[in-house]
Design an enzyme around this catalytic site. Structure first.
Site, PDB file in Angstrom:
ATOM      1  N   LYS A   1      38.910  42.456  56.074  1.00  0.00           N
ATOM      2  CA  LYS A   1      40.184  41.590  56.516  1.00  0.00           C
ATOM      3  C   LYS A   1      40.755  41.071  55.172  1.00  0.00           C
ATOM      4  CE  LYS A   1      39.701  36.894  57.169  1.00  0.00           C
ATOM      5  NZ  LYS A   1      40.629  36.096  56.066  1.00  0.00           N
ATOM      6  N   ASN A   2      40.088  40.797  54.120  1.00  0.00           N
ATOM      7  CA  ASN A   2      40.329  40.607  52.892  1.00  0.00           C
ATOM      8  C   ASN A   2      41.276  41.438  52.050  1.00  0.00           C
ATOM      9  OD1 ASN A   2      40.118  37.709  53.645  1.00  0.00           O
ATOM     10  ND2 ASN A   2      38.392  37.327  52.343  1.00  0.00           N
TER      11      ASN A   2
ATOM     12  N   ASP B   1      32.377  32.374  51.921  1.00  0.00           N
ATOM     13  CA  ASP B   1      32.438  33.039  53.442  1.00  0.00           C
ATOM     14  C   ASP B   1      31.116  33.194  54.126  1.00  0.00           C
ATOM     15  OD1 ASP B   1      35.164  32.670  52.972  1.00  0.00           O
ATOM     16  OD2 ASP B   1      35.734  34.801  52.977  1.00  0.00           O
TER      17      ASP B   1
ATOM     18  N   ARG C   1      40.807  35.315  64.787  1.00  0.00           N
ATOM     19  CA  ARG C   1      41.501  35.591  63.463  1.00  0.00           C
ATOM     20  C   ARG C   1      40.904  36.733  62.470  1.00  0.00           C
ATOM     21  NH1 ARG C   1      41.744  30.644  59.694  1.00  0.00           N
ATOM     22  NH2 ARG C   1      42.267  32.438  58.447  1.00  0.00           N
TER      23      ARG C   1
HETATM   24  C1  UD1 Z   1      40.119  34.126  49.247  1.00  0.00           C
HETATM   25  C2  UD1 Z   1      39.609  34.567  50.831  1.00  0.00           C
HETATM   26  C3  UD1 Z   1      38.716  33.647  51.395  1.00  0.00           C
HETATM   27  C4  UD1 Z   1      37.526  33.080  50.529  1.00  0.00           C
HETATM   28  C5  UD1 Z   1      38.151  32.884  49.257  1.00  0.00           C
HETATM   29  C6  UD1 Z   1      37.122  32.409  48.004  1.00  0.00           C
HETATM   30  C7  UD1 Z   1      41.664  35.874  51.240  1.00  0.00           C
HETATM   31  C8  UD1 Z   1      42.765  36.157  52.282  1.00  0.00           C
HETATM   32  N1  UD1 Z   1      40.799  34.981  51.456  1.00  0.00           N
HETATM   33  O1  UD1 Z   1      40.814  32.815  49.626  1.00  0.00           O
HETATM   34  O2  UD1 Z   1      38.197  34.500  52.479  1.00  0.00           O
HETATM   35  O3  UD1 Z   1      37.142  32.173  51.243  1.00  0.00           O
HETATM   36  O4  UD1 Z   1      39.061  33.753  48.591  1.00  0.00           O
HETATM   37  O5  UD1 Z   1      36.159  33.528  48.036  1.00  0.00           O
HETATM   38  O6  UD1 Z   1      41.288  37.126  50.463  1.00  0.00           O
HETATM   39  N2  UD1 Z   1      43.164  27.219  44.363  1.00  0.00           N
HETATM   40  C9  UD1 Z   1      43.970  26.258  43.538  1.00  0.00           C
HETATM   41  N3  UD1 Z   1      45.199  26.814  43.425  1.00  0.00           N
HETATM   42  C10 UD1 Z   1      45.819  27.763  43.834  1.00  0.00           C
HETATM   43  C11 UD1 Z   1      44.903  28.733  44.653  1.00  0.00           C
HETATM   44  C12 UD1 Z   1      43.561  28.436  44.715  1.00  0.00           C
HETATM   45  O7  UD1 Z   1      43.505  25.358  43.009  1.00  0.00           O
HETATM   46  O8  UD1 Z   1      46.924  27.945  43.648  1.00  0.00           O
HETATM   47  C13 UD1 Z   1      41.756  26.801  44.254  1.00  0.00           C
HETATM   48  C14 UD1 Z   1      41.155  26.806  45.948  1.00  0.00           C
HETATM   49  O9  UD1 Z   1      41.644  25.413  46.250  1.00  0.00           O
HETATM   50  C15 UD1 Z   1      39.831  27.114  45.899  1.00  0.00           C
HETATM   51  C16 UD1 Z   1      39.726  27.922  44.601  1.00  0.00           C
HETATM   52  O10 UD1 Z   1      40.949  27.930  43.927  1.00  0.00           O
HETATM   53  O11 UD1 Z   1      39.197  25.761  45.588  1.00  0.00           O
HETATM   54  C17 UD1 Z   1      39.459  29.423  45.218  1.00  0.00           C
HETATM   55  O12 UD1 Z   1      40.277  29.765  45.871  1.00  0.00           O
HETATM   56  P1  UD1 Z   1      40.704  31.317  46.258  1.00  0.00           P
HETATM   57  O13 UD1 Z   1      39.900  32.270  45.529  1.00  0.00           O
HETATM   58  O14 UD1 Z   1      42.256  31.144  45.890  1.00  0.00           O
HETATM   59  O15 UD1 Z   1      40.751  31.477  47.786  1.00  0.00           O
HETATM   60  P2  UD1 Z   1      41.854  32.252  48.450  1.00  0.00           P
HETATM   61  O16 UD1 Z   1      42.361  33.320  47.730  1.00  0.00           O
HETATM   62  O17 UD1 Z   1      42.777  31.259  49.143  1.00  0.00           O
END
Ligand code: UD1
Length: 416
Positions: A22-23, A304, A397
């Site tokens: 999915k990711n 996850d 989802r």
């Molecule tokens: C991706 C995965 C999700 C997984 C996560 C962590 C996808 C579609 N989703 O989510 O399944 O749980 O990685 O492995 O690939 N953050 C900020 N600012 C930002 C963006 C992120 O502070 O602009 C923080 C988030 O709140 C979180 C951390 O960074 O605490 C890591 O999140 P991130 O790796 O970005 O998760 P996703 O990419 O949303």
């Protein structure tokens, strides 16, 4: 409202095949925007999140055609808009993945603050900051952000926090930027080198994907081609724990065990008996002992897989400390496990202690988010009696045809 009805405490048997990741699907689809040529994607999981991404891209003018099951032809040459439909953006946080490719190809993109799982604040500051480093201008208008750049410019970007989607988004945008981009403190999840491989096979010049330092030399344009998605490591890990929690011998096929090393380490510590092949894992009934985990960016223990591991530990002998470090709201589902008979104490929003083993009993539950929802299915399959799970949209989802696939293993689950 549709729900799952599950009668638990039954042994499972047989084989279950892991779907495409999915990711990665949610990044490869947007990556198609970087080229005017068509691309063919194989092993694309047919799940709600992918459907939402297809809708968002179709709304922009892309044509996405199913060729066969799990095979899609993507054509983005007729994209004629740069505003992402707010309703779709709110339904799918990953729609933010469209911003990098849109900005790189069309020089402009507008988006509302995205939605997604209810697991903490989930800000988008790092995306916006990153695009500005690449030379984009940002115009903020209430809840809408417009990014503009006639031509993105390569830059050195140090991420203050490791983020999967920020790394991927900036990597995609930088492929068409002028000059060289270096992303430091990049995320290393296996989907990132897979995405880089797709981009490189189409003419991008990316090195270091899968390490904390990624180097991208911008090119004038990208081609497109055929690509096979790697298997979903989160689904594979969840199925391993499904076999263990139901004391069953099942074979998880079409997986890449090398992407699950940290989970396998923790399961080994817990005493799980597994047979690990090149592309399969077989579970055996195993008495388990309490084991601590701490979630961490890859190659650490995946956030996850935290919820299914916690469920598994309710059936292990002794104490397990579960420490969730990535998201701040990702342990509240443990309340529902307690309603089922688990003995879990929340120390603070990031840590719970599980005291096991305790029998679980069927209850009426509501799925809070994608991963916790799937973990509740595992709990229900281990529990005595009947469980109903509402809000199953959250589970659909991310897991393709989950009901028939579990039924094929002998699980007593139906959707009503
Ligand atoms: C991706 C995965 C999700 C997984 C996560 C962590 C996808 C579609 N989703 O989510 O399944 O749980 O990685 O492995 O690939 N953050 C900020 N600012 C930002 C963006 C992120 O502070 O602009 C923080 C988030 O709140 C979180 C951390 O960074 O605490 C890591 O999140 P991130 O790796 O970005 O998760 P996703 O990419 O949303």
């Amino acid at each position: 409202m549709e729900k799952y009805i599950i009668n638990g405490a039954k042994k499972l048997s047989g084989e279950i095949k892991v779907s495409g990741a999915k990711n990665l699907a949610l990044k490869i689809l947007p990556a198609a925007i970087l080229s005017e040529q068509d691309c063919l994607i194989n092993n694309l999981p047919e799940i709600e999140d992918v459907q939402r991404m297809v809708e968002a891209m179709t709304d922009l003018g892309a044509k996405i055609e199913q060729k066969e099951k799990n095979q899609y032809l993507i054509s983005t040459k007729d994209i004629n808009k740069t505003v992402l439909k707010p309703e779709l953006v709110k339904k799918l946080r990953a729609s933010i993945m469209l911003t990098g490719p849109m900005l790189a190809r069309f020089g402009e993109v507008t988006l509302a603050h995205p939605g997604g799982c209810v697991i903490g604040q989930r800000p988008i500051d790092l995306f916006l900051e990153g695009f500005q480093k690449l030379g984009a201008q940002m115009i903020e208008n209430g809840q809408t952000y417009t990014l503009k750049a006639t031509k993105l410019k390569g830059a050195k970007i140090i991420l203050p926090k490791i983020s999967v989607t920020v790394t991927e988004n900036l990597m995609m945008a930088a492929t068409l930027a002028q000059g060289t981009t270096i992303i430091k403190n990049a995320a290393m999840e296996p989907e990132i080198p897979a995405l880089a491989q797709y981009l490189n096979q189409n003419g991008a010049k990316i090195t270091g994907a899968g390490t904390p330092i990624i180097n991208i030399e911008g090119v004038e344009k990208l081609n497109a081609s055929e690509f096979n998605l790697i298997p979903d490591r989160i689904e594979a890990g969840t199925f391993i724990m499904l076999g263990l929690i139901t004391n069953s011998q099942i074979t998880i096929k079409n997986c890449q065990p090398e992407h699950l090393e940290n989970l396998l380490y923790s399961l080994n510590k817990a005493g799980a008996k597994l047979e690990i092949g090149n592309n399969y894992i077989k579970t055996f009934p195993s008495p388990l002992k309490g084991t601590n985990i701490i979630t961490h960016e890859y190659p650490g223990f995946p956030t996850d897989l935290q919820a299914p591991f916690t469920v598994l530990m309710t059936q292990a002998q002794g104490l397990s400390l579960i420490h969730e470090t990535i998201f701040e709201g990702r342990l509240f589902y443990t309340d529902m496990l307690n309603q089922m008979g688990a003995n879990i104490i929340m120390c603070d929003p990031h840590r719970v202690v599980v005291m096991g083993p305790t029998p679980l009993y069927g209850r009426n539950l509501v799925s809070p988010d994608l991963r916790a929802g799937m973990a509740l299915i595992l709990a229900a399959l281990a529990a005595k009696g009947t469980t109903s799970i509402e809000n199953i949209y959250q589970i659909n989802r991310g897991y393709e045809n989950i009901v028939p696939r579990l039924q094929a293993l002998g699980a007593d689950i139906k959707q009503i």
